[in-house]
Design a protein around this motif. Sequence first.
Motif, PDB file in Angstrom:
ATOM      1  N   ARG A 326       0.832  -1.196   0.000  1.00 56.94           N
ATOM      2  CA  ARG A 326       0.000   0.000   0.000  1.00 56.94           C
ATOM      3  C   ARG A 326       0.873   1.255   0.000  1.00 56.94           C
ATOM      4  O   ARG A 326       0.557   2.245  -0.661  1.00 56.94           O
ATOM      5  N   MET A 327       1.967   1.229   0.738  1.00 59.82           N
ATOM      6  CA  MET A 327       2.864   2.379   0.802  1.00 59.82           C
ATOM      7  C   MET A 327       3.437   2.715  -0.573  1.00 59.82           C
ATOM      8  O   MET A 327       3.443   3.876  -0.989  1.00 59.82           O
ATOM      9  N   LEU A 328       3.888   1.695  -1.314  1.00 57.87           N
ATOM     10  CA  LEU A 328       4.476   1.952  -2.630  1.00 57.87           C
ATOM     11  C   LEU A 328       3.406   2.392  -3.626  1.00 57.87           C
ATOM     12  O   LEU A 328       3.641   3.284  -4.456  1.00 57.87           O
ATOM     13  N   ARG A 329       2.217   1.798  -3.528  1.00 63.44           N
ATOM     14  CA  ARG A 329       1.127   2.202  -4.435  1.00 63.44           C
ATOM     15  C   ARG A 329       0.719   3.638  -4.168  1.00 63.44           C
ATOM     16  O   ARG A 329       0.424   4.400  -5.102  1.00 63.44           O
ATOM     17  N   ARG A 330       0.672   4.033  -2.892  1.00 68.14           N
ATOM     18  CA  ARG A 330       0.285   5.402  -2.544  1.00 68.14           C
ATOM     19  C   ARG A 330       1.304   6.397  -3.105  1.00 68.14           C
ATOM     20  O   ARG A 330       0.939   7.447  -3.644  1.00 68.14           O
ATOM     21  N   THR A 331       2.595   6.071  -3.007  1.00 72.41           N
ATOM     22  CA  THR A 331       3.636   6.939  -3.571  1.00 72.41           C
ATOM     23  C   THR A 331       3.442   7.086  -5.079  1.00 72.41           C
ATOM     24  O   THR A 331       3.547   8.195  -5.638  1.00 72.41           O
ATOM     25  N   TYR A 332       3.140   5.981  -5.730  1.00 76.97           N
ATOM     26  CA  TYR A 332       2.910   5.998  -7.173  1.00 76.97           C
ATOM     27  C   TYR A 332       1.718   6.886  -7.528  1.00 76.97           C
ATOM     28  O   TYR A 332       1.788   7.700  -8.478  1.00 76.97           O
ATOM     29  N   GLU A 333       0.624   6.766  -6.770  1.00 73.99           N
ATOM     30  CA  GLU A 333      -0.580   7.542  -7.074  1.00 73.99           C
ATOM     31  C   GLU A 333      -0.341   9.036  -6.890  1.00 73.99           C
ATOM     32  O   GLU A 333      -0.797   9.853  -7.699  1.00 73.99           O
ATOM     33  N   VAL A 334       0.390   9.414  -5.839  1.00 76.29           N
ATOM     34  CA  VAL A 334       0.671  10.829  -5.603  1.00 76.29           C
ATOM     35  C   VAL A 334       1.441  11.419  -6.786  1.00 76.29           C
ATOM     36  O   VAL A 334       1.159  12.531  -7.250  1.00 76.29           O
ATOM     37  N   ILE A 335       2.405  10.660  -7.298  1.00 74.40           N
ATOM     38  CA  ILE A 335       3.224  11.145  -8.413  1.00 74.40           C
ATOM     39  C   ILE A 335       2.427  11.148  -9.716  1.00 74.40           C
ATOM     40  O   ILE A 335       2.493  12.085 -10.520  1.00 74.40           O
ATOM     41  N   ARG A 336       1.633  10.118  -9.943  1.00 74.25           N
ATOM     42  CA  ARG A 336       0.902   9.981 -11.199  1.00 74.25           C
ATOM     43  C   ARG A 336      -0.181  11.038 -11.349  1.00 74.25           C
ATOM     44  O   ARG A 336      -0.483  11.474 -12.467  1.00 74.25           O
ATOM     45  N   GLN A 337      -0.769  11.483 -10.238  1.00 79.76           N
ATOM     46  CA  GLN A 337      -1.942  12.343 -10.312  1.00 79.76           C
ATOM     47  C   GLN A 337      -1.627  13.803 -10.621  1.00 79.76           C
ATOM     48  O   GLN A 337      -2.547  14.583 -10.857  1.00 79.76           O
ATOM     49  N   GLY A 338      -0.394  14.205 -10.600  1.00 80.23           N
ATOM     50  CA  GLY A 338      -0.148  15.615 -10.902  1.00 80.23           C
ATOM     51  C   GLY A 338       1.314  15.907 -11.128  1.00 80.23           C
ATOM     52  O   GLY A 338       2.193  15.120 -10.782  1.00 80.23           O
ATOM     53  N   ASP A 339       1.566  17.066 -11.708  1.00 77.45           N
ATOM     54  CA  ASP A 339       2.928  17.489 -12.008  1.00 77.45           C
ATOM     55  C   ASP A 339       3.506  18.373 -10.907  1.00 77.45           C
ATOM     56  O   ASP A 339       4.640  18.825 -11.002  1.00 77.45           O
ATOM     57  N   HIS A 340       2.689  18.657  -9.864  1.00 77.08           N
ATOM     58  CA  HIS A 340       3.217  19.537  -8.820  1.00 77.08           C
ATOM     59  C   HIS A 340       4.301  18.794  -8.038  1.00 77.08           C
ATOM     60  O   HIS A 340       4.421  17.582  -8.090  1.00 77.08           O
ATOM     61  N   HIS A 341       5.093  19.534  -7.297  1.00 79.98           N
ATOM     62  CA  HIS A 341       6.137  18.951  -6.463  1.00 79.98           C
ATOM     63  C   HIS A 341       5.576  18.805  -5.056  1.00 79.98           C
ATOM     64  O   HIS A 341       5.541  19.768  -4.298  1.00 79.98           O
ATOM     65  N   PRO A 342       5.143  17.626  -4.669  1.00 81.38           N
ATOM     66  CA  PRO A 342       4.508  17.454  -3.365  1.00 81.38           C
ATOM     67  C   PRO A 342       5.505  17.578  -2.233  1.00 81.38           C
ATOM     68  O   PRO A 342       6.697  17.384  -2.400  1.00 81.38           O
TER      69      PRO A 342
END
Length: 353
Positions: A326-342
């Motif tokens: 779940r941790m790795l999938r969540r990291t992937y989703e945060v990056i995939r969903q936008g171009d901003h620098h979180p």
Amino acid sequence: MSTTATMLGHQEREVLHAVGCGLRDDEIAADLAIPEDAVAGHLARILARLGLRDRAAAIVHAFDCGLVVPGRGPRTRTASPSPSPVAARTPAVPTVRISVLGPLRAWRDGRPLNLGHLRQQSVLAALALGGGRTVSRQELLDAVWGMEPPLTNVVPVYIYRLRKTLRLGDSPDSVIEHDRCGYRLAPGAVHVDVARMEELLTEVGRAHRAGEATEVVRLSSQALELFRGEPLAGLPGPLAELERLRLAERRVAVMQRKVEWQLRLGRHLEAIDELFALSAAYPLNEPVAAMLMRALHRSGRRTDALTVFARARRRLADDLGVAPSRMLRRTYEVIRQGDHHPSAADFPAVDRW
């Protein structure tokens, strides 16, 4: 020693004592002022009367019955009859260094020492990893031989050889102490790299709690520099195998903490280089993959970050037959969903200790 005292004469006990101290027949003859063939005759009678198989068994018996006290023997008879403890003569800075964070190595005054064959090295490693506590003979047998103990009790022989190798300068004293409970490295007489690593990691923990990012990175780097390859590489025995795993995990945890603080400091390029190396060494480590994805994304390399996820997912499926956590999938989703620098708050925590 009562059985030995009743079965052997005075000169035979002296010969057995000298044999236990590792002297050759010619050296024994010179020390006792008797012919060399007389030494051979005494030794033959000793073996027969005590039911011993060979010279090695005689050495073990000399230790077992207390006839030989490690560090004292014919070579040291000119020393004071009441020598002070090892610690009392230990220099302020240890002259003996032992490294276990890589292939086992030891140095005295900067010169490398020959530690003998691998089983003997494993005995020394067990003492070095003991943290200064006394390690019993049975613990050494379990640590080095496990469920297949040697046919004869060779531990005293190995200890005797190691004591001779690890003497303190020109002194007859060794960094290995012996009492009725077992063996240990004399406090203050030897520097072991794993002890230094733990000292540094205590300081890393203090800096982490205080939020001192630069200090965390600096101290973590010092701890990682102590590693010279795979810990205890090539050494046999259950203890060496377990310690290899434990120290490898310790190393990864330190690297993760260092990189986490590098990212907080904005030192993304440094973190990326170290994470790529770490990911190559541990391709199934998901927190490392997640940290690499974060570092790449913060550096504007979003496509590369998503590629890391795809590669990690494929390796997990092929090697372990599992899906990403779940941790790795969540990291992937945060990056995939936008171009901003979180910020760090957008990602699940992967900093471990």
